[in-house]
Design an enzyme around this catalytic site. Structure first.
Site, short mmCIF file in Angstrom:
data_model
loop_
_atom_site.label_atom_id
_atom_site.label_comp_id
_atom_site.label_asym_id
_atom_site.label_seq_id
_atom_site.Cartn_x
_atom_site.Cartn_y
_atom_site.Cartn_z
CE1 TYR A 109 2.63 -28.04 15.71
CE2 TYR A 109 1.78 -29.91 16.68
CZ TYR A 109 1.87 -28.90 16.77
OH TYR A 109 1.41 -27.89 17.77
CE LYS B 243 -3.13 -4.33 -4.02
NZ LYS B 243 -3.31 -3.07 -3.45
CD GLU C 174 -5.26 -2.20 -1.37
OE1 GLU C 174 -5.54 -1.92 -2.46
OE2 GLU C 174 -4.07 -2.07 -1.32
CG ASP C 175 -9.28 -0.11 -0.26
OD1 ASP C 175 -8.72 0.60 -1.14
OD2 ASP C 175 -9.80 -1.15 -0.71
CG ASP D 27 -5.40 2.72 -1.56
OD1 ASP D 27 -5.31 1.75 -2.71
OD2 ASP D 27 -5.82 2.46 -0.54
N GLY E 5 -5.58 14.02 -2.13
CA GLY E 5 -5.85 13.22 -1.10
C GLY E 5 -4.60 12.01 -0.96
CB ALA E 6 -4.19 8.51 -0.12
CB ALA E 7 -3.81 8.50 -5.32
CG ASN F 82 -11.43 3.58 -12.09
OD1 ASN F 82 -12.04 3.64 -13.23
ND2 ASN F 82 -10.26 3.14 -11.79
CG ASN G 261 -2.89 1.20 -7.82
OD1 ASN G 261 -2.57 1.98 -8.54
ND2 ASN G 261 -3.19 1.41 -6.58
#
Length: 492
Positions: free
Chosen positions: A129, A184, A226-227, A252, A286-288, A379, A409
């Site tokens: 510091y 994660k 994510e998500d 995703d 969708g996204a995937a 899933n 993933n």
């Protein structure tokens, strides 16, 4: 084909059976009367209630009493309460305590920050510091690249979410997303040695999300989205990739696509086909699903069809799809289907499900070409259960850990970011993703390939280093790496 599925078909097990990785696992401490037959009564009661008895350990014993710890897998929280009530009703059994092991693992959170070395003296304090840190500050101010050498930026990822699409549970908000983002971060650290920081944002406005990530980006070497729900996730990722000079990836989307491509390359070897001669149907855009289509086209698929809730909505020649693959949603008429799922499956070689449970029937698979490949990745319940699909397909894969060929993933994102960070890549591009998929595929030698083994285990310690090496090289070859192979060799 597999003994597990044969037993199911022969009536020796049912879909209600509890597997070894139950989401409702309890630890219970019991006091039992020290008498022959008491434990047998306990085990019988547990079985009659439909629970599964796991480990049991002796804690202590006297002439009259025994204390035991047991582990139970139950079907739900309500089922667990019924089991506890039954155990309390047994004359020679007393429940001392019970706990949900999953909640215990989350108690107080799952991650923490630790210093690399202790600060126990004034001399050390003055170096880490003020005043010593001031020299490092001025060095970075003079040459910002030095931040990669003298701060955590070189090995840090921000795991960013708005909580709008948490697992398969929906829009539950940022606080509910925090346990997932902590998990994660654990996986990044334990599998790839990357320091990851969960950032759960209290906004679902795309513009605010983009501004926030841009504002915090100097601290990080990469951003893992994510998500975040579709279609907002597409624009958020695209904008951040354009405005930042560090890797940004929505796991995703692209993490899923990489694992699917890696598994598909091996499934094609099993069925003796090549990627440019097959017809692939992606169910769920969708996204995937959209990212999967994009990567498949980039990897050489020439006949691709896509189905969504309304039916067949993506059915165009590859000459039109290929140049538009990075903006695929703009050419998909979601509300104007040209056919049904069954129309799409006719004579197809591969179906990839990224949608919802039980929408594909055995008779649908009978419409496909000989030796079809089925990836049912929804899933927790896949588009078609393996016991229903196996008689009608050559290769079956799912997203579940209790079936063979799990497409997880975790096989992709640690290695992809490890490789990107190692060469200080400015982005994660298509060549890097394709390289990661090929690295996964090559993990399994041709001599070991089979219908039940097309993708390595997430616990194979070679996965991350081999994926990372392939990704680093692809970044260098495609001109997005700040560090070259020569730079890394000189530092060794």
């Amino acid at each position: 084909m597999w003994n597990f599925f044969k037993r199911q078909q022969n009536g020796q097990s049912s879909s209600q059976d509890l597997g070894p990785y139950s989401n409702y696992r309890m630890a219970v401490r019991l006091e039992l009367t020290q008498r022959t037959g008491v434990f047998a009564q306990l085990a019988t009661a547990i079985a009659e209630e439909g629970a599964s008895l796991g480990a049991y350990d002796m804690v202590s014993a006297t002439r009259t009493k025994v204390i035991r710890d047991i582990t139970l897998d139950v079907q739900s929280e309500e089922h667990g309460e019924r089991v506890m009530k039954r155990l309390n009703s047994l004359a020679d059994v007393r429940v001392i305590a019970s706990s949900d092991r999953i909640f215990l693992m989350h108690l107080g959170g799952k991650i923490r920050v630790e210093s690399k070395f202790p600060v126990k003296t004034r001399n050390t304090l003055s170096m880490v510091y003020t005043p010593g840190v001031g020299r490092v500050v001025k060095a970075i101010a003079a040459d910002e690249k030095k931040a990669y050498s003298f701060t955590t930026k070189n090995n840090s990822i921000a795991v960013v979410t708005d909580g709008s699409a948490i697992l398969g549970l929906g829009n539950l908000g940022p606080l509910a997303a925090l346990p997932v983002m902590e998990g994660k971060a654990m996986l990044f650290h334990q599998f790839a040695g990357i320091d990851a920081w969960p950032l759960c944002l209290n906004t679902q406005d795309p513009e605010e999300i983009i501004r926030t990530v841009l504002a915090i980006s100097p601290s990080f070497g990469g951003i893992n989205l994510e998500d975040i729900s579709a279609p907002r996730c597409f624009d958020i990722e695209r904008r951040l990739q354009a405005e930042l000079d560090i890797p940004v990836m929505h796991d995703d989307q692209h993490g899923t696509a990489v694992v699917i491509l890696g598994a598909l390359l091996n499934a094609l070897k099993v069925t003796r086909r090549t990627i440019n001669e097959i017809t692939v149907v992606v169910v769920g855009l969708g996204a995937a699903g959209t990212a999967c289509c994009e990567l498949l086209l980039g990897a050489g698929v020439t006949r691709l069809k896509g189905c969504d809730k309304q039916g067949l909505v993506l059915d165009r020649p590859v000459e039109e799809l290929l140049p538009n693959r990075h903006t695929l949603r703009s050419i998909i008429p979601y509300d104007q289907p040209t056919g049904t799922l069954q129309d799409a499956l006719k004579d197809a070689h591969v179906v990839i499900g990224l949608s919802t449970a039980n929408i594909i029937k055995p008779e649908d698979l009978a419409l496909m070409a000989k030796d079809p490949i089925v990836f049912a990745l929804a899933n927790p319940d896949p588009e078609i259960l393996p016991e229903a699909a196996i008689p009608h397909c050559r290769v079956y894969a799912s997203g579940r850990s209790d079936y063979p060929n799990q497409c997880n993933n975790l096989l992709s994102f640690p290695g992809i970011f490890r490789g990107a960070l190692d060469v200080q890549s400015k982005t994660i591009n298509e060549p890097m993703l394709i390289a990661a998929a090929h690295a996964l595929s090559k993990m399994i030698p041709d001599s070991a390939l089979s219908e039940e083994y097309i993708i390595p285990s997430v616990f194979d310690k070679q996965v991350v280093p081999k994926v990372a090496k392939a990704v680093s090289q692809a970044a260098i070859d495609s001109g997005v790496a700040r560090r070259t192979k020569k730079d890394m060799e000189e530092e060794m």
